[in-house]
Design a protein around this motif. Sequence first.
Motif, PDB file in Angstrom:
ATOM      1  N   ALA A 117       4.618  -2.693  -0.698  1.00 53.28           N
ATOM      2  CA  ALA A 117       5.295  -3.104   0.406  1.00 53.28           C
ATOM      3  C   ALA A 117       6.221  -2.323   1.194  1.00 53.28           C
ATOM      4  O   ALA A 117       6.527  -2.365   2.035  1.00 53.28           O
ATOM      5  CB  ALA A 117       4.705  -4.717   0.458  1.00 53.28           C
ATOM      6  N   ARG A 118       7.188  -3.214   0.116  1.00 58.50           N
ATOM      7  CA  ARG A 118       8.813  -2.459   0.169  1.00 58.50           C
ATOM      8  C   ARG A 118       9.845  -1.222   0.156  1.00 58.50           C
ATOM      9  O   ARG A 118      10.434  -1.107   0.243  1.00 58.50           O
ATOM     10  CB  ARG A 118       9.218  -3.479  -0.807  1.00 58.50           C
ATOM     11  N   ASN A 119       8.185  -0.356  -0.573  1.00 59.08           N
ATOM     12  CA  ASN A 119       8.606   1.054  -0.149  1.00 59.08           C
ATOM     13  C   ASN A 119       7.278   2.193   0.298  1.00 59.08           C
ATOM     14  O   ASN A 119       6.787   2.925  -0.678  1.00 59.08           O
ATOM     15  CB  ASN A 119       8.951   1.389  -2.578  1.00 59.08           C
ATOM     16  N   PRO A 120       7.104   2.113   1.687  1.00 59.27           N
ATOM     17  CA  PRO A 120       6.304   2.788   1.996  1.00 59.27           C
ATOM     18  C   PRO A 120       5.391   3.447   1.820  1.00 59.27           C
ATOM     19  O   PRO A 120       4.842   4.011   2.187  1.00 59.27           O
ATOM     20  CB  PRO A 120       6.410   1.920   3.161  1.00 59.27           C
ATOM     21  N   ARG A 121       7.287   4.727   1.507  1.00 59.79           N
ATOM     22  CA  ARG A 121       6.568   5.704   1.176  1.00 59.79           C
ATOM     23  C   ARG A 121       7.093   6.097  -0.369  1.00 59.79           C
ATOM     24  O   ARG A 121       6.814   7.391  -0.729  1.00 59.79           O
ATOM     25  CB  ARG A 121       8.281   6.455   1.884  1.00 59.79           C
ATOM     26  N   ILE A 122       6.301   5.487  -1.270  1.00 62.78           N
ATOM     27  CA  ILE A 122       6.168   5.592  -2.998  1.00 62.78           C
ATOM     28  C   ILE A 122       4.362   5.510  -2.593  1.00 62.78           C
ATOM     29  O   ILE A 122       3.740   4.807  -2.283  1.00 62.78           O
ATOM     30  CB  ILE A 122       7.132   4.619  -3.541  1.00 62.78           C
ATOM     31  N   ASN A 123       3.770   6.601  -3.209  1.00 63.29           N
ATOM     32  CA  ASN A 123       2.707   6.400  -3.344  1.00 63.29           C
ATOM     33  C   ASN A 123       3.029   5.662  -5.259  1.00 63.29           C
ATOM     34  O   ASN A 123       3.130   6.944  -5.766  1.00 63.29           O
ATOM     35  CB  ASN A 123       1.629   7.579  -3.298  1.00 63.29           C
ATOM     36  N   VAL A 124       1.209   5.136  -5.759  1.00 69.62           N
ATOM     37  CA  VAL A 124       1.128   4.986  -7.142  1.00 69.62           C
ATOM     38  C   VAL A 124      -0.233   5.421  -7.820  1.00 69.62           C
ATOM     39  O   VAL A 124      -1.272   5.440  -7.075  1.00 69.62           O
ATOM     40  CB  VAL A 124       2.253   2.925  -7.397  1.00 69.62           C
ATOM     41  N   ASP A 125      -0.118   6.218  -8.739  1.00 70.46           N
ATOM     42  CA  ASP A 125      -1.738   6.943  -9.269  1.00 70.46           C
ATOM     43  C   ASP A 125      -1.335   6.375 -10.604  1.00 70.46           C
ATOM     44  O   ASP A 125      -1.040   6.756 -11.281  1.00 70.46           O
ATOM     45  CB  ASP A 125      -1.360   8.868  -9.994  1.00 70.46           C
ATOM     46  N   LEU A 126      -2.154   5.231 -11.035  1.00 69.26           N
ATOM     47  CA  LEU A 126      -2.174   4.141 -11.598  1.00 69.26           C
ATOM     48  C   LEU A 126      -3.406   5.052 -12.303  1.00 69.26           C
ATOM     49  O   LEU A 126      -5.005   4.166 -11.633  1.00 69.26           O
ATOM     50  CB  LEU A 126      -2.115   2.822 -11.362  1.00 69.26           C
TER      51      LEU A 126
END
Length: 304
Positions: A117-126
């Motif tokens: 939410a704080r980094n809306p233009r970041i994706n995380v591939d977990l």
Amino acid sequence: MLFDLTDLRLFVATAELGNLTRAAERQHLSLAAASARIKALETQAGLQLLQREARGVRLLPPGEAFLHHARLVLHQTEQLRDDLLEYGGGLRGHLRVFANTTAVTDFLPEILPGFLARNPRINVDLQEKPNAQIPRGVLDGRADIGIVAGRVDTLGLEAIHFSTDRLVLATSRKHRFAKRKKISFAETLDEDAIGMQQGSTLQTFLSQITDNLGKRQKLRIQLGSFDAMCRMIGNGVGIGVVPESAARRNQESMQLALIDLDDAWCVRERYLLVRDRAALPIYAQALVDTLCRHYAEQQAAPES
């Protein structure tokens, strides 16, 4: 040394198949062209990489080293292509995380929503991986950050301690162990047990412990989350070893009794693994800081 990506793909295929003819077919090359490309690689390297044999080819020690780096280069090339496509759609960062079962199913679902939410233009591939495979993924560049617990060979990576994980025995409140304050894991092995799914970090770890004890857990059912385990345990289906955080979260709603394990291995330190913290992209450093701050605040909370 200048290498063409086609040459690297050909070399990897040859190593994997153990046969230059089949590798040439996979790469849509003639055998003569493939052979010439491999010879050119060896000329550039100044070393013989492959041993030609009657039934195929065998990697020589320099070839093993070349294969490792060729795979890394090809993987990073694919990551670059994928990232550029996502940046074209407005993305600013793509973060790859390899983590153990506890991280994926227990605490990251609590922490990641706020981070995203704080980094809306970041994706995380977990991706969930066994503890032992995570350092290699970070070292090879397939992951930016690894999350492990317990004794793991970190392969020289930078290890950042961020919290302590404790395993406990959970039972229903009607179980004969429910009034115990402490118990050894060996004492529990004659009881019906609830476990995590095969291949999960925790279940693999417990299997290693039982192998050393010369016994097996009497697993009645294996599930994909700690919350599901706690639900089964609370309903009296069996007992189970779970992280303390998951057990306490479900203790009242599932009517659980929690018993401390007196085995030394029940306390496992958690680490973030990175190649070089100072060289991490800003968004990757932000996730490291988020995890460390989350647990520092938790530890300080009872004192405030």
